[in-house]
Write an enzyme that holds these catalytic residues in place. Structure first.
Site, short mmCIF file in Angstrom:
data_model
loop_
_atom_site.label_atom_id
_atom_site.label_comp_id
_atom_site.label_asym_id
_atom_site.label_seq_id
_atom_site.Cartn_x
_atom_site.Cartn_y
_atom_site.Cartn_z
N HIS A 306 -3.41 3.35 15.66
CA HIS A 306 -2.82 4.55 15.07
C HIS A 306 -2.18 5.35 16.18
CE1 HIS A 306 -2.36 8.19 12.71
NE2 HIS A 306 -2.52 7.42 11.65
N ASP A 363 -5.84 1.97 6.27
CA ASP A 363 -5.37 0.83 5.48
C ASP A 363 -6.26 -0.39 5.58
OD1 ASP A 363 -2.99 2.03 4.51
OD2 ASP A 363 -2.17 1.88 6.53
#
Ligand code: ACO
Length: 429
Positions: A306, A363
């Site tokens: 991320h 996710d």
């Protein structure tokens, strides 16, 4: 703490003001830098650029903290619903009972699309990706009430926001039904937000879908966890479009397009495709991890890493638990969940991932929940878009209400050819 930063350039010293956020985040305000020095800053991918002041969402990526309007995501996940959280994100405070009822009623009253929108759905081939349909139909729906669409139409903001949040769910369900050649199922006013979505997705004209509270709760949680995430790619896109004073629906349609890519909202689909590939090849995950570390392979461990979190994404922790508990309740044993857990375990011990601070993101497990609910893979990014709508609207609102808002217009460093003169066609080789 210093209130100013000093910059030395070409033997001269310049003073630049510092800006401090409520959580102590600091920034050097470089708005005057070019006037003072004729230089701009260069920050490829905006990794170190604050593009705005915002009161909506706080993230501390080093500590794995996420808060909407100051409230920790863990508390909202446990105690709130998507609709209540949407209100919080858009209006800045938790709603009173009356405010919540009014907001919910507005969502219910605006769930239906204009009947003529059906003809637009018919124009898409059944192979159309639902994100393409979603973006196109959000824009199309703005055509049915152009008077509503002007930015600065403050009296209409509540109606527009509710219409967008409610209709994005209807459009999503209709696009799924269309892609399967199934008849459209209209919303039912008796159902709450998420149950109504499941109804529009899975009921048949002759047979109502059985709404299980655990399934509603799991999907509602996915919406809630996606509701905002400060200046990510799609939200920054929404703000960019909003800065030109485009209408709220145009901004949201642009947000859907930005969200579509596999490095952003498309990652949940990419994770399940990756897990399926690993399963198909009988790999226990180790071959894939080796490939993901090899830049030449072109593979990445999807659902890992991320830009902001250099720690476990707090949403991933919540989703992992929800995934375990939903699969338990539904008595589903999904081999992809076992593979995902093994991949996570191996990656978190692997120096490649440890050194780069790559942890599971939101996710990594959300796709497994959606599979268990029966949502097809191509709809995963659409689910993300439904969830993200309140965040986009709140960011749009910050721009629409800012009397000092300016059009977003970054600069660049040109590295192309220097002055080159036009060569007539007959002389070119
Ligand atoms: N698998 C393998 N290596 C990775 C991964 C990954 N998932 N993510 C990052 N890396 C490596 C990069 O190759 C790079 O290595 P290097 O320093 O040796 O060159 C290093 O880690 C830093 O990666 P960047 O790409 O520079 O990180 P960036 O912040 O630009 O990208 C992103 C973040 C896009 C999320 C990235 O981690 C990624 O591609 N992850 C997989 C896709 C994904 O899950 N996206 C969802 C993000 S969350 C969301 O949008 C809701």
């Amino acid at each position: 703490m210093s209130k100013e930063a000093k910059l030395e350039l070409d033997g001269k010293s310049f003073t630049l003001p510092m800006v401090e956020g409520t959580e102590g985040e600091r920034a050097v305000d470089i708005a005057c830098l070019r006037n003072y020095t004729s230089c701009i800053t260069l920050d490829d991918g905006y990794a170190n650029t604050g593009s705005c002041l915002s009161k909506i969402t706080f993230i501390d990526g080093e500590k794995g903290i996420l808060r909407y309007r100051g409230i920790p995501i863990e508390e909202l996940a446990e105690k709130s619903t998507f609709v209540e959280t949407a209100y919080l994100i858009i209006y800045g405070h938790l709603p009173t009972r009356a405010e919540l009822r009014q907001f919910s009623d507005l969502l219910t009253a605006n769930a239906n699309l204009h009947e003529d929108m059906k003809y637009h759905f018919e124009g898409f081939p059944s192979s159309a990706h639902p994100m393409a349909i979603l973006s196109a139909m959000i824009n199309a729906s703005s055509c049915f009430d152009p008077g509503l669409m002007k930015m600065g139409n403050a009296g209409r903001f509540d109606l527009l926001a509710a219409r967008l949040i409610s209709q994005v769910r209807t459009i999503a369900a209709f696009s799924y039904r269309k892609s399967r050649g199934l008849p459209i199922i209209y919303p039912k006013s008796a159902y709450k937000y998420t149950a109504n979505f499941l109804h529009m997705m899975f009921s048949e004209p002759y047979d109502d879908y059985e709404i299980k509270p655990e399934v509603v709760r799991a999907l509602d949680l996915i919406f809630l966890l996606h509701a905002d995430h400060e200046q990510n790619c799609s939200t920054a896109t929404v703000r960019m479009v909003a800065s030109s004073q485009a209408n709220m629906f145009a901004c949201a349609a642009a947000g859907v397009c930005a969200l579509w890519g596999p490095l952003h909202g498309g990652a949940n689909q990419a994770v399940v495709e990756m897990l399926e590939e690993i399963h198909r090849e009988g790999d226990d995950g180790s071959k894939f991890i080796t490939a993901a570390k090899d830049k030449v392979s072109g593979k990445r461990l999807m659902g890992f890493g991320h830009r902001v979190y250099k720690h476990y994404d707090p949403r991933a922790k919540i989703i992992k638990q929800a995934c375990d508990s939903l699969l338990n309740v539904l008595q589903i044993s999904d081999p992809l969940l076992d593979i995902a857990k093994k991949l996570e375990e191996s990656a978190l011990k692997d120096p490649y991932f440890v050194e780069r601070k790559l942890y599971p993101n939101v996710d990594f497990y959300s796709g497994i929940i959606m599979r268990a609910i029966g949502i097809p893979m191509e709809m995963f990014p659409v689910i993300f878009a439904i969830g993200r709508m309140p965040g986009w609207i709140a960011n749009y609102k910050e721009i629409a209400e800012d009397p000092k808002a300016r059009i977003y217009r970054p600069r660049q460093i040109y590295v192309g050819p220097t002055l080159t003169h036009f060569m007539p066609l007959h002389k070119r080789k």
